[in-house]
Design a protein around this motif. Structure first.
Motif, PDB file in Angstrom:
ATOM      1  N   LEU A 141       0.878  -1.207  -0.177  1.00  0.00           N
ATOM      2  CA  LEU A 141       0.036   0.017  -0.048  1.00  0.00           C
ATOM      3  C   LEU A 141       0.849   1.250  -0.073  1.00  0.00           C
ATOM      4  CD1 LEU A 141      -2.757  -0.940   2.651  1.00  0.00           C
ATOM      5  CD2 LEU A 141      -2.942  -1.040   0.174  1.00  0.00           C
ATOM      6  N   TRP A 146      -1.198   5.355  -7.927  1.00  0.00           N
ATOM      7  CA  TRP A 146      -2.305   5.930  -7.220  1.00  0.00           C
ATOM      8  C   TRP A 146      -3.581   4.935  -7.645  1.00  0.00           C
ATOM      9  CZ3 TRP A 146      -6.738   7.036  -9.870  1.00  0.00           C
ATOM     10  CH2 TRP A 146      -6.578   7.140 -11.212  1.00  0.00           C
ATOM     11  N   TYR A 149      -5.269   2.146  -4.922  1.00  0.00           N
ATOM     12  CA  TYR A 149      -6.298   2.268  -3.944  1.00  0.00           C
ATOM     13  C   TYR A 149      -7.537   1.976  -4.385  1.00  0.00           C
ATOM     14  CZ  TYR A 149      -1.905   3.899  -1.955  1.00  0.00           C
ATOM     15  OH  TYR A 149      -0.492   4.318  -1.556  1.00  0.00           O
TER      16      TYR A 149
END
Length: 493
Positions: A141, A146, A149
């Protein structure tokens, strides 16, 4: 006694569900096995081969159907320093010895120590493991594209909502397929399984660890083997107990102990590291519908097929989907009721649960956390039992004899209170110690009786001990001083 009919039923309980759940577990095992190999400081194939071999062997020899065993973080973390200092061959030798020690544990029925693991310790173990499963996803994570997520969020939505459409396909498998197809055709710039490490593309070879057969080698590997054997059995037996409760079925803990030992030995001879039961993967299997030994076997078999025949396909599985599955497992594994019950449960139980969690998270060692929890449970139990101990007395009409009535459990924690209950300043001809409603447990309690009898005798007071049950009389006769033995007679000065 072995029952072939029951054993056969454990293989064919729900074939369709086992076929699908085994595939879900196999896919989820890939990143975990690679990550655990990295923890141990070995090539990814060591963890992957271990997961294949252990899962297949335990399917036949384990005592808990549908429970998944493979390479784990709990055992890998203990092997890191051995690999750094001595290399892979010593790890394999230590794995063999760990398996032998587990066989010895089964022969000695050491699995019965699980009876001393309280519900509070179990809750702490489960909660700590859930937190560790979630923390293991943190590297996936941080520092990632991006798009990771939103894909994790979408994956979680699919995991929890897909069962409302159909339960024919396990939602974790559906998540992998849906996210995998979308990511592949859209060309998403995210991490895939192939980015974690190189995957093996051939069957494992049988090998014998290249280490000197000497006392020096034994002394090097023994501490690691003892730790791995203990942690592996502890996690396996506790996982079995948790799955027992979740599926409302029973399992043979002794058979599981033997199975774990044999599986580790076989794993080492195929170039694999030590492993044990995995509560996270077992949870995935059960929640995906797996109930039989077939699901455990297929988890290892599918993984082998994926590695050898479909390695290229395996490499393009999106990591966000697998991370979402493990997050789901951590959420489902955590005992949320234990948090809600903190204000209602006895303070001692809450302390035991929280201490177990804290120690496991601090040491990253499940065995140490459980041992601390069990010790705390023992201390609190002893304290509680000691508080319901009491001694009351009554003086005879002629004021020459006092009868002391002892009630409760006389052991090391109540021995001091027992001695303090007697008044040695009172002038009496005779003292009677009535143990009808008491039980004597240990050498500390016998020593306290010896002390009281000796003190009254030194003051010229006759002492009679009466009412002991057979077990108490036996321990007093074996451990007591000469003046305390044969306690049901009047002891003369």
């Amino acid at each position: 006694m072995f029952n072939f009919a029951n054993y056969r039923a454990e293989w064919v309980r729900d074939v369709r569900a086992d076929l699908l759940s085994g595939l879900v577990v196999a896919l989820a095992l890939v990143p975990e096995a690679i990550a655990f190999s990295m923890i141990a400081g070995v090539d990814p194939k060591v963890g992957l081969y271990a997961s294949v071999v252990i899962s297949i062997v335990i399917a036949f020899l384990g005592g808990r159907p549908a429970m998944i065993s493979a390479a784990t973080a709990a055992t890998a973390v203990l092997m890191g320093s051995l690999v750094r200092d001595h290399g892979l061959n010593y790890l394999l030798a230590a794995t063999i010895l760990a398996g032998v020690l587990q066989l010895v544990a089964g022969w000695l029925n050491l699995q019965n120590v699980m009876r001393f693991v309280s519900k509070s310790v179990m809750s702490g173990f489960v909660n700590a493991l859930a937190i560790m499963i979630f923390m293991a996803q943190i590297p996936h994570l941080v520092g990632v594209p991006w798009l990771t997520y939103p894909l994790i969020a979408v994956s979680l939505v699919i995991i929890y909502l897909f069962p409302r459409l159909t339960t024919a396909i396990p939602s974790p498998l559906a998540t992998i397929l849906i996210i995998g197809v979308v990511a592949y055709f859209a060309g998403f710039d995210i991490r895939y399984v192939g980015d974690i490490g190189e995957l093996p593309n051939a069957l494992p070879n049988i090998l014998i660890p290249d280490v000197p057969l000497s006392l020096e080698t034994l002394l090097i590997i023994l501490p690691y083997s003892v730790g791995v054997a203990a942690v592996g059995l502890l996690e396996s037996l506790m996982t079995a107990q948790i799955i027992d409760e979740e599926t409302d079925t029973n399992s043979s803990k002794r058979q599981e102990t033997f199975g774990q030992g044999i599986a580790n030995i076989v794993s080492a001879f195929f170039g694999g590291m030590a492993g044990c039961a995995m509560i996270g993967q077992s949870g995935i299997n059960v929640r995906s519908g797996g109930r039989g030994r077939l699901s455990t076997f297929l988890a290892g078999f599918y993984l082998l097929v994926l590695l050898v025949a479909a390695g290229d396909l395996l490499k393009v599985i999106p990591m966000p989907a697998l991370v979402a599955i493990m997050i789901m497992v951590s959420i489902e594994t955590f005992d949320w009721r234990s948090v809600r019950n903190l204000k209602d449960h006895p303070r001692s139980s809450s302390i035991v649960m929280l201490a177990t969690v804290a120690v496991v998270l601090y040491t990253h060692n499940l065995a140490i956390g459980v041992v601390v929890g069990v010790l705390l449970s023992g201390v609190f139990f002893a304290w509680k039992i000691a508080q319901i101990f009491g001694v009351r007395s009554e003086l005879s009409a002629d004021q020459t004899t006092r009868v002391y009535h002892v009630e409760g459990q006389l052991f090391f924690a109540s021995a001091e209170r027992f001695v303090g209950a007697f008044d040695f300043t009172e002038k009496l001809e005779r003292v009677v110690i009535d143990l009808t409603h008491a039980h004597i447990w240990d050498i500390s309690s016998v020593a306290s009786i010896d002390k009281v009898v000796a003190k009254f005798r030194s003051l010229g007071t006759q002492v009679q001990i009466s009412g002991m049950n057979k077990a108490s009389a036996t321990i007093v006769d074996e451990l007591g001083a000469k003046h305390t033995k044969n306690p049901d007679i009047l002891l003369e000065n």
